[in-house]
Design a protein around this motif. Structure first.
Motif, PDB file in Angstrom:
ATOM      1  N   ALA A  31       0.821  -1.207   0.000  1.00 38.92           N
ATOM      2  CA  ALA A  31       0.000   0.000   0.000  1.00 38.92           C
ATOM      3  C   ALA A  31       0.856   1.259   0.000  1.00 38.92           C
ATOM      4  O   ALA A  31       0.470   2.286  -0.569  1.00 38.92           O
ATOM      5  CB  ALA A  31      -0.932  -0.013   1.208  1.00 38.92           C
ATOM      6  N   GLY A  32       2.032   1.187   0.624  1.00 38.31           N
ATOM      7  CA  GLY A  32       2.907   2.353   0.660  1.00 38.31           C
ATOM      8  C   GLY A  32       3.361   2.796  -0.712  1.00 38.31           C
ATOM      9  O   GLY A  32       3.495   4.003  -0.977  1.00 38.31           O
ATOM     10  N   GLN A  35       0.435   4.550  -2.320  1.00 38.65           N
ATOM     11  CA  GLN A  35       0.284   5.873  -1.720  1.00 38.65           C
ATOM     12  C   GLN A  35       1.297   6.856  -2.309  1.00 38.65           C
ATOM     13  O   GLN A  35       0.985   8.036  -2.522  1.00 38.65           O
ATOM     14  CB  GLN A  35       0.466   5.791  -0.209  1.00 38.65           C
ATOM     15  CG  GLN A  35       0.245   7.104   0.534  1.00 38.65           C
ATOM     16  CD  GLN A  35      -1.204   7.557   0.529  1.00 38.65           C
ATOM     17  OE1 GLN A  35      -2.093   6.785   0.865  1.00 38.65           O
ATOM     18  NE2 GLN A  35      -1.448   8.804   0.130  1.00 38.65           N
ATOM     19  N   GLU A  36       2.496   6.369  -2.585  1.00 40.62           N
ATOM     20  CA  GLU A  36       3.530   7.232  -3.153  1.00 40.62           C
ATOM     21  C   GLU A  36       3.112   7.775  -4.521  1.00 40.62           C
ATOM     22  O   GLU A  36       3.265   8.968  -4.806  1.00 40.62           O
ATOM     23  CB  GLU A  36       4.852   6.463  -3.259  1.00 40.62           C
ATOM     24  CG  GLU A  36       6.040   7.338  -3.615  1.00 40.62           C
ATOM     25  CD  GLU A  36       7.364   6.592  -3.527  1.00 40.62           C
ATOM     26  OE1 GLU A  36       8.345   7.072  -4.142  1.00 40.62           O
ATOM     27  OE2 GLU A  36       7.420   5.536  -2.865  1.00 40.62           O
ATOM     28  N   LEU A  37       2.569   6.908  -5.363  1.00 36.74           N
ATOM     29  CA  LEU A  37       2.083   7.379  -6.665  1.00 36.74           C
ATOM     30  C   LEU A  37       0.835   8.239  -6.506  1.00 36.74           C
ATOM     31  O   LEU A  37       0.641   9.210  -7.240  1.00 36.74           O
ATOM     32  CB  LEU A  37       1.796   6.197  -7.590  1.00 36.74           C
ATOM     33  CG  LEU A  37       2.970   5.540  -8.296  1.00 36.74           C
ATOM     34  CD1 LEU A  37       2.474   4.594  -9.384  1.00 36.74           C
ATOM     35  CD2 LEU A  37       3.917   6.555  -8.895  1.00 36.74           C
ATOM     36  N   TYR A  38      -0.012   7.882  -5.564  1.00 43.80           N
ATOM     37  CA  TYR A  38      -1.209   8.692  -5.277  1.00 43.80           C
ATOM     38  C   TYR A  38      -0.804  10.122  -4.927  1.00 43.80           C
ATOM     39  O   TYR A  38      -1.421  11.093  -5.399  1.00 43.80           O
ATOM     40  CB  TYR A  38      -1.998   8.055  -4.139  1.00 43.80           C
ATOM     41  CG  TYR A  38      -3.197   8.859  -3.693  1.00 43.80           C
ATOM     42  CD1 TYR A  38      -4.454   8.629  -4.251  1.00 43.80           C
ATOM     43  CD2 TYR A  38      -3.085   9.837  -2.703  1.00 43.80           C
ATOM     44  CE1 TYR A  38      -5.563   9.361  -3.848  1.00 43.80           C
ATOM     45  CE2 TYR A  38      -4.187  10.581  -2.297  1.00 43.80           C
ATOM     46  CZ  TYR A  38      -5.424  10.336  -2.874  1.00 43.80           C
ATOM     47  OH  TYR A  38      -6.508  11.074  -2.469  1.00 43.80           O
ATOM     48  N   ALA A  54      -9.595  -5.885  -2.180  1.00 44.42           N
ATOM     49  CA  ALA A  54     -10.493  -5.525  -1.085  1.00 44.42           C
ATOM     50  C   ALA A  54      -9.715  -5.004   0.113  1.00 44.42           C
ATOM     51  O   ALA A  54     -10.130  -4.033   0.775  1.00 44.42           O
ATOM     52  CB  ALA A  54     -11.348  -6.729  -0.695  1.00 44.42           C
ATOM     53  N   GLU A  55      -8.583  -5.605   0.392  1.00 43.58           N
ATOM     54  CA  GLU A  55      -7.762  -5.168   1.520  1.00 43.58           C
ATOM     55  C   GLU A  55      -7.158  -3.794   1.271  1.00 43.58           C
ATOM     56  O   GLU A  55      -7.144  -2.932   2.160  1.00 43.58           O
ATOM     57  CB  GLU A  55      -6.669  -6.205   1.786  1.00 43.58           C
ATOM     58  CG  GLU A  55      -7.203  -7.528   2.328  1.00 43.58           C
ATOM     59  CD  GLU A  55      -6.150  -8.612   2.374  1.00 43.58           C
ATOM     60  OE1 GLU A  55      -5.022  -8.378   1.876  1.00 43.58           O
ATOM     61  OE2 GLU A  55      -6.444  -9.705   2.906  1.00 43.58           O
ATOM     62  N   LYS A  56      -6.646  -3.570   0.080  1.00 42.93           N
ATOM     63  CA  LYS A  56      -6.041  -2.277  -0.229  1.00 42.93           C
ATOM     64  C   LYS A  56      -7.078  -1.161  -0.252  1.00 42.93           C
ATOM     65  O   LYS A  56      -6.786  -0.023   0.136  1.00 42.93           O
ATOM     66  CB  LYS A  56      -5.305  -2.361  -1.575  1.00 42.93           C
ATOM     67  CG  LYS A  56      -4.023  -3.170  -1.515  1.00 42.93           C
ATOM     68  CD  LYS A  56      -3.374  -3.294  -2.876  1.00 42.93           C
ATOM     69  CE  LYS A  56      -2.052  -4.032  -2.791  1.00 42.93           C
ATOM     70  NZ  LYS A  56      -1.433  -4.235  -4.128  1.00 42.93           N
ATOM     71  N   LEU A  59      -7.354   0.320   3.068  1.00 43.11           N
ATOM     72  CA  LEU A  59      -6.150   0.974   3.594  1.00 43.11           C
ATOM     73  C   LEU A  59      -5.839   2.318   2.938  1.00 43.11           C
ATOM     74  O   LEU A  59      -5.120   3.124   3.521  1.00 43.11           O
ATOM     75  CB  LEU A  59      -4.938   0.047   3.396  1.00 43.11           C
ATOM     76  CG  LEU A  59      -4.914  -1.256   4.190  1.00 43.11           C
ATOM     77  CD1 LEU A  59      -3.749  -2.116   3.733  1.00 43.11           C
ATOM     78  CD2 LEU A  59      -4.825  -0.978   5.677  1.00 43.11           C
ATOM     79  N   LEU A  60      -6.386   2.546   1.768  1.00 41.16           N
ATOM     80  CA  LEU A  60      -5.946   3.684   0.945  1.00 41.16           C
ATOM     81  C   LEU A  60      -7.079   4.686   0.712  1.00 41.16           C
ATOM     82  O   LEU A  60      -8.236   4.404   1.018  1.00 41.16           O
ATOM     83  CB  LEU A  60      -5.392   3.144  -0.380  1.00 41.16           C
ATOM     84  CG  LEU A  60      -4.042   2.425  -0.209  1.00 41.16           C
ATOM     85  CD1 LEU A  60      -3.813   1.403  -1.297  1.00 41.16           C
ATOM     86  CD2 LEU A  60      -2.907   3.445  -0.169  1.00 41.16           C
ATOM     87  N   PRO A  61      -6.751   5.883   0.187  1.00 43.92           N
ATOM     88  CA  PRO A  61      -7.759   6.954   0.048  1.00 43.92           C
ATOM     89  C   PRO A  61      -8.988   6.531  -0.755  1.00 43.92           C
ATOM     90  O   PRO A  61      -8.901   5.759  -1.712  1.00 43.92           O
ATOM     91  CB  PRO A  61      -6.978   8.057  -0.671  1.00 43.92           C
ATOM     92  CG  PRO A  61      -5.558   7.846  -0.242  1.00 43.92           C
ATOM     93  CD  PRO A  61      -5.391   6.364  -0.158  1.00 43.92           C
TER      94      PRO A  61
END
Length: 225
Positions: A31-32, A35-38, A54-56, A59-61
């Motif tokens: 996920a990190g 998030q970096e590309l996000y 489903a898990e990600k 965890l993410l926006p």
């Protein structure tokens, strides 16, 4: 290998200029990294596995547009129906009906792409030309009956052969574009605007042949372990 920020910025700038959507293929990546590309502005991410997606998602926006790009089993649709943005690999009419059924439970309309088999390998999934036309005809009939209200088929997806033969790749992309244009020209088919073809090794060629959406993973996140 960490996220290749330089490659992302270069590719993203190129694709934006060509009005091509970049789907960052983040399967098996933490996920990190996503998030970096996000944080750099990327919003479209592609995943191959239902449980991982489903898990990600948790965890993410929430404004990430999740693309399911793998082979989707009918009994797994319910796990991604509440949030998935676009399902790329609809390779049977049975699957399309199940997506409609699950989307209805959440009062959503899920956008889908029909997957077409254009590669030489037999292992890849998808409709052939005749099956594609039959599916398009069935979709039209269901729409006339005011059914299939919770899915919107917005285009086609295809995976080219795993080869370095540029002419073979170009031939396959041209064929998929021809099928896409034929479907898009149907007078009732007003939402058909997405042609998803091209990955890290062949996306430039795919764009030359008319792709509007590319799925790029290893150039951005590094090769899978």
């Amino acid at each position: 290998m960490a996220v290749n920020t330089k490659a992302f910025l270069e590719i993203n700038e190129q694709l934006q200029a060509q009005q091509v959507t970049l789907v960052a293929v983040s399967k098996i990546k933490p996920a990190g990294d996503i998030q970096e590309l996000y944080d750099l502005g990327q919003r479209d991410f592609g995943e191959n596995y239902v449980q991982e997606l489903a898990e990600k998602h948790l965890l993410l926006p929430n404004d990430i547009r999740w693309h399911f790009i793998g082979h989707l089993q009918s009994n797994k649709v319910k796990y991604i129906a509440p949030f998935v943005h676009l399902i790329h690999g609809v390779d049977s009419y049975k699957l399309l009906l199940e997506i409609d059924k699950q989307a209805r439970k959440f009062d959503r309309v899920i956008q889908c792409l029909l997957q077409v088999h254009v590669a030489q390998e037999e292992t890849k999934f998808g409709f052939n030309e005749i099956e594609l036309m039959e599916a398009m005809d069935a979709i039209h009939k269901y729409k006339l009956l005011n059914e299939l209200r919770n899915v919107e088929v917005v285009g086609l997806m295809g995976m080219a052969s795993f080869t370095d033969d540029v002419e073979q790749l170009r031939k396959e992309f041209k064929y998929l574009k021809l099928l896409f244009d034929g479907c898009a020209d149907l007078p009732w088919n007003t939402q058909f605007n997405t042609l998803s073809m091209g990955m890290s090794g062949d996306f430039k060629l795919a764009i030359e042949e008319g792709s509007t959406m590319v799925r790029i993973g290893s150039l951005l996140f590094g090769a899978r372990q």
